[in-house]
Design a protein around this motif. Structure first.
Motif, PDB file in Angstrom:
ATOM      1  N   ARG A 174      42.593  38.456  39.538  1.00  0.00           N
ATOM      2  CA  ARG A 174      41.388  39.177  39.111  1.00  0.00           C
ATOM      3  C   ARG A 174      41.697  40.061  37.908  1.00  0.00           C
ATOM      4  NH1 ARG A 174      40.035  41.128  45.261  1.00  0.00           N
ATOM      5  NH2 ARG A 174      38.980  39.253  45.987  1.00  0.00           N
ATOM      6  N   PRO A 175      40.675  40.411  37.114  1.00  0.00           N
ATOM      7  CA  PRO A 175      39.281  39.961  37.207  1.00  0.00           C
ATOM      8  C   PRO A 175      39.098  38.578  36.572  1.00  0.00           C
ATOM      9  CG  PRO A 175      39.520  41.484  35.383  1.00  0.00           C
ATOM     10  CD  PRO A 175      40.867  41.404  36.045  1.00  0.00           C
ATOM     11  N   ALA A 200      52.158  37.370  39.461  1.00  0.00           N
ATOM     12  CA  ALA A 200      51.299  38.010  38.450  1.00  0.00           C
ATOM     13  C   ALA A 200      51.553  37.401  37.075  1.00  0.00           C
ATOM     14  CB  ALA A 200      51.496  39.520  38.415  1.00  0.00           C
ATOM     15  N   PRO A 219      44.798  36.289  33.770  1.00  0.00           N
ATOM     16  CA  PRO A 219      44.929  35.558  35.040  1.00  0.00           C
ATOM     17  C   PRO A 219      44.060  34.295  35.130  1.00  0.00           C
ATOM     18  CG  PRO A 219      44.517  37.912  35.408  1.00  0.00           C
ATOM     19  CD  PRO A 219      44.243  37.634  33.970  1.00  0.00           C
ATOM     20  N   GLY A 235      49.287  34.054  41.511  1.00  0.00           N
ATOM     21  CA  GLY A 235      48.909  34.920  42.623  1.00  0.00           C
ATOM     22  C   GLY A 235      50.104  35.646  43.219  1.00  0.00           C
ATOM     23  N   ASP A 253      48.959  37.313  46.368  1.00  0.00           N
ATOM     24  CA  ASP A 253      48.038  38.454  46.274  1.00  0.00           C
ATOM     25  C   ASP A 253      46.859  38.055  45.391  1.00  0.00           C
ATOM     26  OD1 ASP A 253      46.704  40.821  46.020  1.00  0.00           O
ATOM     27  OD2 ASP A 253      48.402  41.984  45.254  1.00  0.00           O
ATOM     28  N   ILE A 254      45.683  37.967  46.002  1.00  0.00           N
ATOM     29  CA  ILE A 254      44.478  37.512  45.285  1.00  0.00           C
ATOM     30  C   ILE A 254      44.144  38.429  44.104  1.00  0.00           C
ATOM     31  CG2 ILE A 254      42.861  38.784  46.769  1.00  0.00           C
ATOM     32  CD1 ILE A 254      42.263  35.238  45.373  1.00  0.00           C
ATOM     33  N   ASP A 255      44.561  39.706  44.187  1.00  0.00           N
ATOM     34  CA  ASP A 255      44.263  40.651  43.089  1.00  0.00           C
ATOM     35  C   ASP A 255      44.954  40.249  41.785  1.00  0.00           C
ATOM     36  OD1 ASP A 255      42.594  42.213  44.597  1.00  0.00           O
ATOM     37  OD2 ASP A 255      44.189  43.548  45.280  1.00  0.00           O
ATOM     38  N   ASN A 256      46.051  39.481  41.892  1.00  0.00           N
ATOM     39  CA  ASN A 256      46.743  39.022  40.673  1.00  0.00           C
ATOM     40  C   ASN A 256      45.913  38.015  39.887  1.00  0.00           C
ATOM     41  OD1 ASN A 256      49.049  40.586  41.010  1.00  0.00           O
ATOM     42  ND2 ASN A 256      50.065  39.042  42.284  1.00  0.00           N
TER      43      ASN A 256
END
Length: 366
Positions: free
Chosen positions: A176-177, A243, A41, A240, A171-174
């Motif tokens: 991370r990390p 993914a 990412p 984001g 989605d901010i998790d896409n």
């Protein structure tokens, strides 16, 4: 070709010319190509580092251009490395700009054929593009700069509206990390992202057309800064939302992002058409300025008027555009152009700058 007073452009026009040349296919393809290279990412970091490489390259090109502010690279390369080596380099550079023009034309026809004009043959779309370009170019660099001044604010406005409307599926998790696989994948992606900034070499051609060539560095930095911001926003929003796995499996991930959400109740419920409008305008900008650079080079090499050369190069660009048999060959052509840019407009200007500095020191010593 002599540069007359009417051919001069301002500092802001110069920076917009550079910006519009840079913002080509990258908006649609950069998330995929950089995602395939990084496989993490952290693509946005590679885009940022690629931008720093572009700024460094731009600095070298401006320093070289300021050694000969009244001449284009085509002219002073022969003064620096001799008539025949300089002539060969000029021919290679002309071929590079012609290939870039053909690539832009074919990219537009592919996307328009896939999303907008499904039954229209690609040669018909290409012809409209080519003839519109030559109509604009016969007026010289001023009409180009004025058109880009109109296109640029429209691009910024529509781009920001459309991109940030996709925030509903972001989605901010896409993302991370951050640096989950270390810095190595990020650095491996810098080469790919640097290709997205090919276009800054136009400063080597347009410095003699500037009213204030001493401000070429300012114009170049401004011209590179906008694409860095554009590309960073694009990559962050696309990854984001889709993914990294979704991005690398799509041919045009930015368009797929626009198609993956809708806002009911608005006049437009699908937004990819708006993105395609600004992208086609940007591709037209990239095509016309590279066409101009190729024709100017041949004009200065042969010491002939530019207008007949423009018309003679039209079928050449058309044949280049029609050469790839499918989309995969088109992307291979793009990679080839990007790789050649590293040497033609990356390493050679640095070499010419060193030669110029050494010759100047010898001259001052004598």
């Amino acid at each position: 070709m002599m540069v007359g007073q009417q051919d001069k452009i301002t500092v802001s026009q110069t920076s917009i010319v550079i910006t519009n040349f840079l913002l080509g296919t990258g908006i649609l393809t950069l998330p995929r190509t950089s995602g395939e290279a990084v496989k993490a990412p952290d693509v946005w970091l590679s885009v940022a580092f690629g931008g720093l490489v572009a700024i460094l390259a731009g600095f070298i090109m401006v320093k070289l251009s300021m050694e000969y502010p009244d001449k284009t690279l085509y002219q002073y390369s022969r003064d620096l490395i001799g008539k025949w080596p300089g002539g060969l380099f000029t021919l290679l550079l002309i071929c590079y700009f012609l290939a870039t023009s053909g690539f832009q034309v074919r990219s537009v026809t592919e996307v328009m054929g896939f999303y907008l004009l499904e039954e229209t043959p690609i040669w018909a779309t290409a012809m409209v593009f080519l003839w519109s370009g030559i109509y604009l170019l016969t007026g010289g660099i001023n009409p180009l700069a004025r058109l880009y001044e109109i296109i640029f604010p429209i691009t910024v406005l529509i781009f920001l509206i459309v991109i940030f409307m996709s925030a509903s599926i972001f989605d901010i998790d896409n993302l991370r990390p951050v640096l989950g696989k270390g810095i190595k994948p990020v650095l491996e992606g810098v080469k790919t992202t640097s290709f997205a900034y090919t276009g800054i070499e136009i400063i080597l051609i347009i410095v003699p057309f500037m009213r204030k060539p001493e401000q070429a560095l300012k114009a170049t930095l401004m011209g590179i800064s906008f694409p860095i911001v554009f590309y960073m926003i694009t990559v962050i929003m696309v990854i984001g939302a889709l993914a990294i796995e979704g991005v690398t499996s799509r041919t045009w991930p930015t368009i797929d992002l626009m198609r993956s959400f809708e806002i009911p109740g608005l006049i437009f419920e699908r937004f990819e058409s708006l993105l395609l409008v600004i992208w086609i305008m940007q591709m037209f900008s990239s095509f016309t300025i590279s066409y101009f650079a190729a024709a100017l080079g041949l004009s200065q090499l042969l010491k002939k008027r530019m207008e007949p050369i423009l018309f003679s190069l039209l079928p050449v660009i058309y044949l280049i555009a029609m050469a790839p048999k499918n989309i995969n060959q088109l992307f291979q052509m793009g990679d080839l152009i990007g790789n050649s840019a590293i040497y033609l407009v990356g390493l050679i200007p640095l070499m010419l700058l060193v030669i110029s500095k050494v010759r100047r020191k010898k001259f001052e010593k004598n």
